[in-house]
Design an enzyme around this catalytic site. Structure first.
Site, PDB file in Angstrom:
ATOM      1  N   CYS A 118     -13.614  47.392 -30.935  1.00 59.33           N
ATOM      2  CA  CYS A 118     -14.804  46.738 -31.486  1.00 59.33           C
ATOM      3  C   CYS A 118     -14.967  45.320 -30.962  1.00 59.33           C
ATOM      4  O   CYS A 118     -14.053  44.498 -31.054  1.00 59.33           O
ATOM      5  CB  CYS A 118     -14.701  46.733 -33.009  1.00 59.33           C
ATOM      6  SG  CYS A 118     -16.014  45.839 -33.821  1.00 59.33           S
ATOM      7  N   GLU A 159     -16.410  43.626 -42.187  1.00 56.11           N
ATOM      8  CA  GLU A 159     -15.825  44.593 -43.124  1.00 56.11           C
ATOM      9  C   GLU A 159     -16.475  44.333 -44.486  1.00 56.11           C
ATOM     10  O   GLU A 159     -16.208  43.303 -45.119  1.00 56.11           O
ATOM     11  CB  GLU A 159     -14.301  44.396 -43.177  1.00 56.11           C
ATOM     12  CG  GLU A 159     -13.609  44.991 -44.388  1.00 56.11           C
ATOM     13  CD  GLU A 159     -13.827  46.488 -44.569  1.00 56.11           C
ATOM     14  OE1 GLU A 159     -13.596  47.258 -43.622  1.00 56.11           O
ATOM     15  OE2 GLU A 159     -14.248  46.887 -45.676  1.00 56.11           O
ATOM     16  N   SER A 190     -19.460  51.243 -45.302  1.00 57.59           N
ATOM     17  CA  SER A 190     -18.412  51.756 -44.416  1.00 57.59           C
ATOM     18  C   SER A 190     -17.249  50.762 -44.336  1.00 57.59           C
ATOM     19  O   SER A 190     -17.447  49.589 -44.039  1.00 57.59           O
ATOM     20  CB  SER A 190     -18.994  51.967 -43.012  1.00 57.59           C
ATOM     21  OG  SER A 190     -17.972  52.383 -42.142  1.00 57.59           O
ATOM     22  N   SER A 214     -13.728  54.509 -41.697  1.00 55.25           N
ATOM     23  CA  SER A 214     -13.465  54.593 -40.265  1.00 55.25           C
ATOM     24  C   SER A 214     -11.997  55.023 -40.112  1.00 55.25           C
ATOM     25  O   SER A 214     -11.099  54.239 -40.393  1.00 55.25           O
ATOM     26  CB  SER A 214     -13.722  53.199 -39.679  1.00 55.25           C
ATOM     27  OG  SER A 214     -13.640  53.215 -38.302  1.00 55.25           O
ATOM     28  N   ASN A 290     -17.547  53.940 -27.205  1.00 54.31           N
ATOM     29  CA  ASN A 290     -18.480  53.159 -26.385  1.00 54.31           C
ATOM     30  C   ASN A 290     -17.697  52.127 -25.580  1.00 54.31           C
ATOM     31  O   ASN A 290     -16.658  51.636 -26.039  1.00 54.31           O
ATOM     32  CB  ASN A 290     -19.490  52.433 -27.283  1.00 54.31           C
ATOM     33  CG  ASN A 290     -20.545  53.377 -27.820  1.00 54.31           C
ATOM     34  OD1 ASN A 290     -21.116  54.168 -27.074  1.00 54.31           O
ATOM     35  ND2 ASN A 290     -20.781  53.320 -29.114  1.00 54.31           N
ATOM     36  N   CYS A 333     -21.840  52.054 -31.662  1.00 59.94           N
ATOM     37  CA  CYS A 333     -20.742  51.810 -32.590  1.00 59.94           C
ATOM     38  C   CYS A 333     -19.649  50.987 -31.904  1.00 59.94           C
ATOM     39  O   CYS A 333     -19.178  51.328 -30.839  1.00 59.94           O
ATOM     40  CB  CYS A 333     -20.208  53.175 -32.998  1.00 59.94           C
ATOM     41  SG  CYS A 333     -19.034  53.095 -34.292  1.00 59.94           S
TER      42      CYS A 333
HETATM   43  S1  SF4 Z   1     -14.874  48.107 -36.527  1.00 62.44           S
HETATM   44 FE1  SF4 Z   1     -15.698  47.084 -38.355  1.00 62.44          FE
HETATM   45  S2  SF4 Z   1     -13.865  46.444 -39.477  1.00 62.44           S
HETATM   46 FE2  SF4 Z   1     -13.173  46.871 -37.379  1.00 62.44          FE
HETATM   47  S3  SF4 Z   1     -13.295  44.877 -36.323  1.00 62.44           S
HETATM   48 FE3  SF4 Z   1     -15.244  45.945 -35.983  1.00 62.44          FE
HETATM   49  S4  SF4 Z   1     -16.580  45.173 -37.570  1.00 62.44           S
HETATM   50 FE4  SF4 Z   1     -14.510  44.691 -38.214  1.00 62.44          FE
END
Ligand code: SF4
Length: 340
Positions: A118, A159, A190, A214, A290, A333
């Site tokens: 991410c 989050e 989520s 997740s 992705n 995502c």
């Molecule tokens: S996937 Fe969601 S919880 Fe994980 S780092 Fe990215 S924004 Fe934060």
């Protein structure tokens, strides 16, 4: 104060305390803001007979949803960037779904969770968003981009359970009948698997509100590698928390599983995942990875994704394959992070 911070009753309470007014004027303001997008909030017929009150109100309340400074389009999908009052920027994504637009909102600027797949996680946490900054994303999607919104997913930056109170307060405002009137069953929160947040949400017992998790791995080693939160909230503790969560008979959890070639997409991963899910009411979303800068893995090919999906389906798991939308504008995502 920002008027986007208030539920209808809170606004009525504020008007009562400060001006001796109440629900009649609060309802009028709500209608103007959330049904018509009128920013000149006191210039309405309800306030025509009480101009002194209207002027006093204007001095106390502002309507500040944040400014949309940029937007990107891929087919009908729109990613938009909002500048907040302190100069921080957040991203939101409007996803067209057969006439039922879904808006993916951010709950934080940045995120402390550090999930490897991410972009947002790489920035670290800058700060929590205020209620009005979460509601502002919906307001701007509705009245700046002029799109109708049916579903809200808290799957943007951040989050949500790290900003629990403001997320819940914003959901109550989205749900107001005299406002956006978005049903709780059309709102999904989520989480990366923050157990304390799952337990806290369970205690609120907000019937219909949907919970997504997740998951991304079927064993703790891989999950801890991908998502540092797993060190504190392992798969087993996650499962225990979900089993205790108050769902009605017809509700289920949404599990998200990002498929990563050679890491979590083998046949044995699928079998272990099916075993993990088996005793839980779950709808599983499979999402191909992705591209993310600095994370040198690839998404599996379509055939491998199909095979993975079939193994789970054969075990009675309800699986949806999500072919990634928005990659070209970094709106997929895990891609939100202001690098486009
Ligand atoms: S996937 Fe969601 S919880 Fe994980 S780092 Fe990215 S924004 Fe934060």
């Amino acid at each position: 104060m920002n008027i986007l911070e208030f539920t209808l009753n809170e606004l009525a309470g504020f008007l009562k305390k400060e001006f001796g007014k109440g629900l009649f004027h609060a309802s009028a303001l709500y209608r103007e803001i959330y049904k018509t997008g009128n920013r000149d909030i006191v210039n309405t017929s309800e306030f025509a007979a009480s101009q002194a009150f209207a002027k006093a109100l204007e001095k106390r309340l502002i309507l500040a949803p944040g400014q949309v400074i940029e937007s990107f389009k891929e087919n009908n999908l729109i990613k938009f960037i909002t500048a907040l009052s302190d100069g921080l920027k957040i991203e939101s994504v409007l996803i067209p779904m057969t006439g039922r637009n879904t808006l993916c909102v951010s709950s934080q600027a940045g995120c402390r969770m550090g999930c490897r797949f991410c972009e947002t996680g790489k920035e670290g946490l800058k700060r929590n968003l205020a209620v009005s900054e979460i509601i502002g994303q919906v307001f701007n999607a509705r009245f700046v981009l002029k799109e109708k919104i049916k579903n809200i997913v808290f799957m943007g930056m951040g989050e949500p359970f790290d900003n629990f109170d403001n997320v819940i307060a914003s959901i109550k405002i989205m749900n107001e009948q005299k406002g956006f009137d978005i049903a709780l069953r059309h709102i999904t929160v989520s989480t990366a698997g923050v157990i304390s947040g799952i337990e806290k949400l369970g205690r609120l017992n907000m019937k219909g509100l949907r919970l997504a998790v997740s998951v991304n791995a079927s064993d703790d080693n891989i999950r801890s590698f991908l998502m540092p939160v797993n060190h504190a909230c392992s798969l087993q503790t996650l499962k225990t928390a979900l089993k205790a969560f108050p769902l009605t008979r017809r509700e289920c959890f949404l599990f998200e599983y990002i498929l990563i070639k050679g890491l979590n997409d083998s046949k044995s991963d699928a079998i272990k995942l099916a075993e993990y899910i088996h005793s839980l009411p779950v709808r599983l979303n499979l999402i191909p990875l992705n591209p993310v800068i600095g994370f040198n893995y690839e998404s599996p090919c379509d055939d491998d994704m199909q095979r993975f999906s079939e193994i789970l389906s054969s075990q009675g798991i309800f699986v949806i394959k999500r072919w990634s939308k928005g990659r070209s504008v970094a709106a997929g995502c895990g891609q939100l992070g202001l690098r486009c």
